[in-house]
Design a protein around this motif. Structure first.
Motif, PDB file in Angstrom:
ATOM      1  N   UNK A  22      32.420  63.850  84.892  1.00 46.62           N
ATOM      2  CA  UNK A  22      32.351  63.367  83.510  1.00 46.62           C
ATOM      3  C   UNK A  22      31.742  61.966  83.466  1.00 46.62           C
ATOM      4  N   UNK A  23      32.139  61.129  84.400  1.00 44.17           N
ATOM      5  CA  UNK A  23      31.565  59.778  84.466  1.00 44.17           C
ATOM      6  C   UNK A  23      30.060  59.842  84.676  1.00 44.17           C
ATOM      7  N   UNK A  24      29.636  60.643  85.641  1.00 41.52           N
ATOM      8  CA  UNK A  24      28.211  60.744  85.946  1.00 41.52           C
ATOM      9  C   UNK A  24      27.427  61.337  84.785  1.00 41.52           C
ATOM     10  N   UNK A  25      28.017  62.293  84.067  1.00 43.74           N
ATOM     11  CA  UNK A  25      27.328  62.914  82.940  1.00 43.74           C
ATOM     12  C   UNK A  25      27.061  61.918  81.820  1.00 43.74           C
ATOM     13  N   UNK A  26      27.873  60.855  81.756  1.00 45.29           N
ATOM     14  CA  UNK A  26      27.737  59.870  80.671  1.00 45.29           C
ATOM     15  C   UNK A  26      27.172  58.544  81.150  1.00 45.29           C
ATOM     16  N   UNK A  27      26.436  58.568  82.250  1.00 46.46           N
ATOM     17  CA  UNK A  27      25.887  57.329  82.789  1.00 46.46           C
ATOM     18  C   UNK A  27      24.899  56.678  81.818  1.00 46.46           C
ATOM     19  N   UNK A  28      24.305  57.456  80.915  1.00 47.24           N
ATOM     20  CA  UNK A  28      23.346  56.912  79.951  1.00 47.24           C
ATOM     21  C   UNK A  28      23.906  56.837  78.539  1.00 47.24           C
ATOM     22  N   UNK A  29      25.196  57.066  78.368  1.00 47.76           N
ATOM     23  CA  UNK A  29      25.817  57.015  77.045  1.00 47.76           C
ATOM     24  C   UNK A  29      26.184  55.583  76.693  1.00 47.76           C
ATOM     25  N   UNK A  30      25.604  55.064  75.621  1.00 50.74           N
ATOM     26  CA  UNK A  30      25.897  53.694  75.216  1.00 50.74           C
ATOM     27  C   UNK A  30      27.380  53.503  74.913  1.00 50.74           C
ATOM     28  N   UNK A  31      27.952  52.440  75.461  1.00 53.26           N
ATOM     29  CA  UNK A  31      29.342  52.107  75.183  1.00 53.26           C
ATOM     30  C   UNK A  31      30.356  52.971  75.896  1.00 53.26           C
ATOM     31  N   UNK A  32      29.910  53.881  76.795  1.00 51.64           N
ATOM     32  CA  UNK A  32      30.855  54.753  77.500  1.00 51.64           C
ATOM     33  C   UNK A  32      31.653  53.964  78.525  1.00 51.64           C
ATOM     34  N   UNK A  33      32.932  54.314  78.660  1.00 49.34           N
ATOM     35  CA  UNK A  33      33.804  53.689  79.649  1.00 49.34           C
ATOM     36  C   UNK A  33      34.289  54.758  80.638  1.00 49.34           C
ATOM     37  N   UNK A  34      34.074  54.488  81.913  1.00 48.89           N
ATOM     38  CA  UNK A  34      34.435  55.449  82.944  1.00 48.89           C
ATOM     39  C   UNK A  34      35.954  55.564  83.064  1.00 48.89           C
ATOM     40  N   UNK A  35      36.376  56.641  83.710  1.00 48.63           N
ATOM     41  CA  UNK A  35      37.798  56.873  83.968  1.00 48.63           C
ATOM     42  C   UNK A  35      38.056  56.969  85.458  1.00 48.63           C
ATOM     43  N   UNK A  36      39.303  56.727  85.839  1.00 48.35           N
ATOM     44  CA  UNK A  36      39.711  56.820  87.233  1.00 48.35           C
ATOM     45  C   UNK A  36      40.973  57.672  87.301  1.00 48.35           C
ATOM     46  N   UNK A  37      40.994  58.636  88.218  1.00 45.91           N
ATOM     47  CA  UNK A  37      42.153  59.503  88.380  1.00 45.91           C
ATOM     48  C   UNK A  37      43.151  58.853  89.325  1.00 45.91           C
ATOM     49  N   UNK A  38      44.384  58.695  88.868  1.00 45.61           N
ATOM     50  CA  UNK A  38      45.460  58.125  89.679  1.00 45.61           C
ATOM     51  C   UNK A  38      46.416  59.234  90.101  1.00 45.61           C
ATOM     52  N   UNK A  39      46.878  59.162  91.354  1.00 49.02           N
ATOM     53  CA  UNK A  39      47.761  60.187  91.905  1.00 49.02           C
ATOM     54  C   UNK A  39      49.092  59.564  92.353  1.00 49.02           C
ATOM     55  N   UNK A  40      50.087  60.442  92.504  1.00 45.97           N
ATOM     56  CA  UNK A  40      51.390  60.032  93.063  1.00 45.97           C
ATOM     57  C   UNK A  40      51.900  61.156  93.945  1.00 45.97           C
ATOM     58  N   UNK A 366      32.011  37.739  71.910  1.00 45.91           N
ATOM     59  CA  UNK A 366      30.879  37.309  71.086  1.00 45.91           C
ATOM     60  C   UNK A 366      30.025  38.516  70.718  1.00 45.91           C
ATOM     61  N   UNK A 367      29.240  38.362  69.656  1.00 40.09           N
ATOM     62  CA  UNK A 367      28.427  39.455  69.150  1.00 40.09           C
ATOM     63  C   UNK A 367      26.956  39.152  69.402  1.00 40.09           C
ATOM     64  N   UNK A 368      26.238  40.137  69.945  1.00 41.88           N
ATOM     65  CA  UNK A 368      24.824  39.986  70.257  1.00 41.88           C
ATOM     66  C   UNK A 368      24.022  40.983  69.434  1.00 41.88           C
ATOM     67  N   UNK A 369      23.031  40.468  68.687  1.00 40.17           N
ATOM     68  CA  UNK A 369      22.151  41.335  67.912  1.00 40.17           C
ATOM     69  C   UNK A 369      20.898  41.628  68.721  1.00 40.17           C
ATOM     70  N   UNK A 370      20.329  42.823  68.512  1.00 43.57           N
ATOM     71  CA  UNK A 370      19.159  43.221  69.289  1.00 43.57           C
ATOM     72  C   UNK A 370      19.498  43.622  70.704  1.00 43.57           C
ATOM     73  N   UNK A 371      20.755  43.997  70.934  1.00 40.33           N
ATOM     74  CA  UNK A 371      21.239  44.325  72.278  1.00 40.33           C
ATOM     75  C   UNK A 371      22.198  45.497  72.196  1.00 40.33           C
ATOM     76  N   UNK A 372      22.177  46.354  73.200  1.00 44.32           N
ATOM     77  CA  UNK A 372      23.123  47.458  73.304  1.00 44.32           C
ATOM     78  C   UNK A 372      23.871  47.380  74.627  1.00 44.32           C
ATOM     79  N   UNK A 373      25.135  47.774  74.591  1.00 43.83           N
ATOM     80  CA  UNK A 373      25.929  47.857  75.819  1.00 43.83           C
ATOM     81  C   UNK A 373      25.814  49.266  76.382  1.00 43.83           C
ATOM     82  N   UNK A 374      25.365  49.365  77.606  1.00 44.72           N
ATOM     83  CA  UNK A 374      25.264  50.666  78.244  1.00 44.72           C
ATOM     84  C   UNK A 374      26.588  51.116  78.835  1.00 44.72           C
ATOM     85  N   UNK A 375      26.573  52.234  79.529  1.00 42.99           N
ATOM     86  CA  UNK A 375      27.759  52.733  80.221  1.00 42.99           C
ATOM     87  C   UNK A 375      28.134  51.790  81.365  1.00 42.99           C
TER      88      UNK A 375
END
Length: 415
Positions: A22-40, A366-375
């Motif tokens: 899922x992380x790799x599939x969204x590598x080009x999705x703007x504003x995407x945040x990756x996930x990490x699987x935790x185990x016990x 802070x806010x930046x205009x003319x800029x996008x945050x990638x994954x």
């Protein structure tokens, strides 16, 4: 028991493989945040069990935790591409009958051509706060949020009633031989073009043609578009005279033309034309001053967003109107936000309710205009995790196969 232990390992590895995919599939999705699987680990014990003889019972997935580290910032040049450097989310109102407030880090916004609202690719409207003329927010909290919408026009139209030109006419100009004809440049000596407005704010051009008729004498013919303006019903032109020193002697007051209906529309209007202060000298023809009243309605020409999040609309008549201030949201525990797709999150009991504010305020980035945050997905890191998850899956599968072989051997002994 070893079957279930290996099975839990296989299930855990499969979950991690899904998370990494899922992380790799969204590598080009703007504003995407990756996930990490935790185990016990899983331990089955009782008070009577010797702690030195405990054997684990496998593993369990404790959760897929979102990682809200900032993604790479990409410059786009579009003023409505916004990025938050630091903490915070954009608040958007989703489209449809069951509209709700969602939160996103994807700042790719645009102007909806129908509603003139600032929306994202899903049609959800960017939320902000109203501001006064100085850009200060006039509301706070969730109840103060508004949809940031651009007015299509700005200003109140007003018909031009007065035009004043201060000219210098060339004293040594020749007297044209042909009868005056605006289509024949040889029939006049000089001309001026002045923009005027009708009652609906539409622009047209007042053209004045200056014809030298004799010593210290000129005639001015005036046209709006192709329509000749008349004075007292006559279109013969307005005589203009100068004294021996080159100062104007007539007309001494503004010339008022008969009412005319502009070809651009609007109602009939009258126009007063003044040449006060004009001169005749040996220097070349020149326009030393020009004034004309009236005003046009400004058409929307562009939009800007500054570092404080103030959204301003720019209009063709020079007006700049502050529309509002982009609202930012933050949470006590962002990892508890519920993912809803389309780079949206919604508040949950784990994340807590949204705290609202603006750019550069305490707790907000802070806010930046003319800029996008990638994954924030790192491909190299994810590929390493993918290999590790695959090895984990293979190892547990091998353990399951070994347990199966041991069971088969026992069955054969019993046989």
């Amino acid at each position: 028991m070893s079957f279930y232990t290996s099975l839990s390992g296989l299930q855990a590895a499969q979950t991690e493989l899904s998370t990494v995919s899922h992380n790799l599939a969204n590598v080009s999705t703007n504003g995407f945040k990756k996930s990490r699987t935790d185990f016990a680990d899983v331990i089955a014990s009782s008070i009577a069990t010797d702690p030195t003889k405990l054997v684990g019972s496998g593993t369990v997935v404790k959760g897929n935790r979102q990682q809200f580290g900032e993604g790479n910032l990409k410059t786009t040049g579009s003023s409505l591409d916004l990025a938050i450097s630091g903490d915070g989310f954009f608040a958007v109102k989703t489209a449809g009958l069951n509209a709700t407030t969602a939160y996103t880090r994807n700042g790719a916004f645009q102007v909806d051509p129908a509603t003139k609202s600032i929306v994202d690719a899903q049609g959800s409207a960017l939320q902000g706060y109203p501001v006064d003329t100085k850009g200060n927010a006039t509301a706070t909290g969730s109840d103060g949020l508004i949809t940031l919408t651009l007015a299509a026009t700005s200003g109140t139209p007003a018909a031009t009633a007065n035009v004043a030109l201060k000219l210098n006419l060339y004293a040594a100009a020749s007297t044209p031989t042909p009868a005056f004809d605006p289509a024949n440049a040889a029939s006049y000596n000089s001309s001026t073009a002045t923009t005027i407005y009708d009652s609906s704010g539409k622009a047209s051009t007042l053209t004045n043609y200056y014809v030298h008729t004799g010593t210290n004498a000129w005639t001015v013919h005036s046209y709006v578009g192709d329509t000749a303006l008349s004075v007292g019903g006559s279109t013969a032109g307005t005589p203009v005279t100068f004294d021996a020193t080159g100062n104007i002697t007539a007309p001494t007051t503004p010339v008022t033309y008969d009412a005319f209906t502009p070809t651009t529309g609007g109602v009939a209007q009258t126009l007063a034309f003044s040449l006060a202060g004009s001169t005749q000298a040996s220097s070349a023809f020149s326009v030393n001053a020009r004034t004309a009243d009236g005003s046009a309605v400004g058409e929307l020409a562009g939009v800007t967003v500054n570092g404080q999040g103030i959204v301003a609309a720019n209009y063709s008549n020079g007006d700049t109107v502050n529309l509002g201030k982009v609202a930012l949201a933050n949470f006590a525990n962002p990892t508890g936000l519920r993912q809803t797709g389309n780079s949206y999150w919604s508040a949950s009991g784990i994340s807590g309710q949204a705290a609202l504010g603006g750019a550069n305020e305490s707790g907000f980035g802070s806010l930046l205009s003319g800029t996008l945050e990638g994954s924030n997905v790192d491909i190299t890191e994810e590929l390493v995790d993918l290999i590790a998850a695959q090895r984990n899956f293979q190892a547990n599968a091998k353990a399951l196969d070994t347990a199966s072989q041991i069971s088969q051997t026992i069955f054969q002994i019993q046989g």
